[in-house]
Design an enzyme around this catalytic site. Sequence first.
Site, PDB file in Angstrom:
ATOM      1  N   GLU A 210      -8.800  -5.908  -8.961  1.00 24.02           N
ATOM      2  CA  GLU A 210      -9.511  -5.197  -7.881  1.00 24.02           C
ATOM      3  C   GLU A 210      -9.946  -3.829  -8.363  1.00 24.02           C
ATOM      4  O   GLU A 210      -9.640  -3.422  -9.486  1.00 24.02           O
ATOM      5  CB  GLU A 210      -8.603  -5.055  -6.658  1.00 24.02           C
ATOM      6  CG  GLU A 210      -7.338  -4.257  -6.923  1.00 24.02           C
ATOM      7  CD  GLU A 210      -6.474  -4.031  -5.677  1.00 24.02           C
ATOM      8  OE1 GLU A 210      -6.939  -4.240  -4.553  1.00 24.02           O
ATOM      9  OE2 GLU A 210      -5.313  -3.626  -5.867  1.00 24.02           O
TER      10      GLU A 210
ATOM     11  N   LYS B  11       0.879  -1.176   0.000  1.00 22.17           N
ATOM     12  CA  LYS B  11       0.000   0.000   0.000  1.00 22.17           C
ATOM     13  C   LYS B  11       0.915   1.223   0.000  1.00 22.17           C
ATOM     14  O   LYS B  11       1.147   1.846   1.030  1.00 22.17           O
ATOM     15  CB  LYS B  11      -0.924  -0.047   1.226  1.00 22.17           C
ATOM     16  CG  LYS B  11      -2.213   0.710   1.018  1.00 22.17           C
ATOM     17  CD  LYS B  11      -3.270   0.286   2.015  1.00 22.17           C
ATOM     18  CE  LYS B  11      -4.366   1.313   2.149  1.00 22.17           C
ATOM     19  NZ  LYS B  11      -5.088   1.621   0.918  1.00 22.17           N
TER      20      LYS B  11
HETATM   21  N1  PXG Z   1      -7.452  -2.332  -2.876  1.00 20.62           N
HETATM   22  C1  PXG Z   1      -6.800  -1.157  -2.871  1.00 20.62           C
HETATM   23  C2  PXG Z   1      -5.937  -0.806  -4.031  1.00 20.62           C
HETATM   24  C3  PXG Z   1      -6.939  -0.273  -1.787  1.00 20.62           C
HETATM   25  O1  PXG Z   1      -6.285   0.882  -1.776  1.00 20.62           O
HETATM   26  C4  PXG Z   1      -8.455  -1.866  -0.769  1.00 20.62           C
HETATM   27  C5  PXG Z   1      -8.256  -2.697  -1.860  1.00 20.62           C
HETATM   28  C6  PXG Z   1      -9.317  -2.340   0.359  1.00 20.62           C
HETATM   29  O2  PXG Z   1      -8.516  -2.676   1.482  1.00 20.62           O
HETATM   30  P1  PXG Z   1      -9.050  -2.532   2.972  1.00 20.62           P
HETATM   31  O3  PXG Z   1      -7.938  -3.040   3.789  1.00 20.62           O
HETATM   32  O4  PXG Z   1      -9.340  -1.085   3.210  1.00 20.62           O
HETATM   33  O5  PXG Z   1     -10.258  -3.382   3.064  1.00 20.62           O
HETATM   34  C7  PXG Z   1      -7.791  -0.631  -0.723  1.00 20.62           C
HETATM   35  C8  PXG Z   1      -8.002   0.269   0.445  1.00 20.62           C
HETATM   36  C9  PXG Z   1      -8.845   6.267  -0.169  1.00 20.62           C
HETATM   37  C10 PXG Z   1      -8.897   5.001   0.579  1.00 20.62           C
HETATM   38  O6  PXG Z   1      -8.985   7.311   0.462  1.00 20.62           O
HETATM   39  C11 PXG Z   1      -8.242   3.897   0.089  1.00 20.62           C
HETATM   40  C12 PXG Z   1      -8.324   2.700   0.765  1.00 20.62           C
HETATM   41  C13 PXG Z   1      -9.036   2.606   1.908  1.00 20.62           C
HETATM   42  C14 PXG Z   1      -9.672   3.719   2.405  1.00 20.62           C
HETATM   43  C15 PXG Z   1      -9.618   4.930   1.726  1.00 20.62           C
HETATM   44  O7  PXG Z   1      -8.649   6.279  -1.360  1.00 20.62           O
HETATM   45  N2  PXG Z   1      -7.689   1.624   0.208  1.00 20.62           N
END
Ligand code: PXG
Length: 290
Positions: free
Chosen positions: A182, A149
């Site tokens: 995804e 991330k």
């Molecule tokens: N794929 C990607 C590429 C992400 O960035 C998820 C899946 C979901 O992961 P989690 O662990 O949150 O279930 C993410 C999560 C934003 C923002 O502000 C991005 C995420 C989470 C919350 C806010 O763009 N990324």
Amino acid sequence: MKIFIDGKYRSEQDAKVSVFDHGLLYGDGVFEGIRAYHGRVFKLKEHIDRLFYSAKAILLEIPMTQAEVMQATVETIRANKLRDCYVRLIVTRGIGTLGLNPRSCKKPSVIIIAGKIQVYPPELYSRGMDIVTVPTVRNLHSAVNPAIKSLNYLNNILAKIEANNAGVEEAVMLNAEGFVAEGTADNIFISKHRTLFTPPLSAGALYGVTRNTVMELAEQLGVKVSETNLTRYDLFNADECFLTGTGAEIMPVIKIDGRVIGSGKPGALSLQLIEEYHTLTKVSGAPIYK
Ligand code: PXG
């Protein structure tokens, strides 16, 4: 708003990073998005674990222990007197020279922002969302691994621009082989005959905390979950589809590339999982206030 930067709280106006920070110059750093519900930080340890895994993968040494980062996260929420919020945790490579070599960066910066986020329009949770698959391919594992991330989200931003251009809220990226990876900030699930399917991590999906939670909830409901390579064909012919993410929570999908999914309404299993997820956010998580 009080923003945590390297152990000190700054006002929104004073919360600044250097233009020489390699987080800005090169997207060199990692982040987490965490939510708190009802005075509890949901899945705090899971997010901090992932932050440290991401950091390890890019050889970034976070200048705090996991326990310290968890404590600082809770304290930042407390300093802002919040109970329901979104936390953005950022670790940048720190200040360096105008040259990409991270050796010039002496100390990583840790930033914690506790605020609000609205990822998608609220009415879509009951109506369901229209999404598209996009030409931008998910990063290769052999390049910037999608499991990291990182602060370099251009791959996702390009996909989001393609969703904007298509007039929909979210994009789904495929990997270089054409399998579903995804969304731009969410993982994807489909159901077929009451079995859930989601792309394996090897397809180019982030190890989503919400993805994992949904897999556990499904198991408790006696619903089988299979991590399988999926094609666009599988998406089009699913009974149900939904996206999962910390920001998105669980978002039902009712149309993909113009194909109506299932009945064209959020499906029964999706709605059941949304309810179970909301219940879990109410009763679990690290308490913010003693
Ligand atoms: N794929 C990607 C590429 C992400 O960035 C998820 C899946 C979901 O992961 P989690 O662990 O949150 O279930 C993410 C999560 C934003 C923002 O502000 C991005 C995420 C989470 C919350 C806010 O763009 N990324």
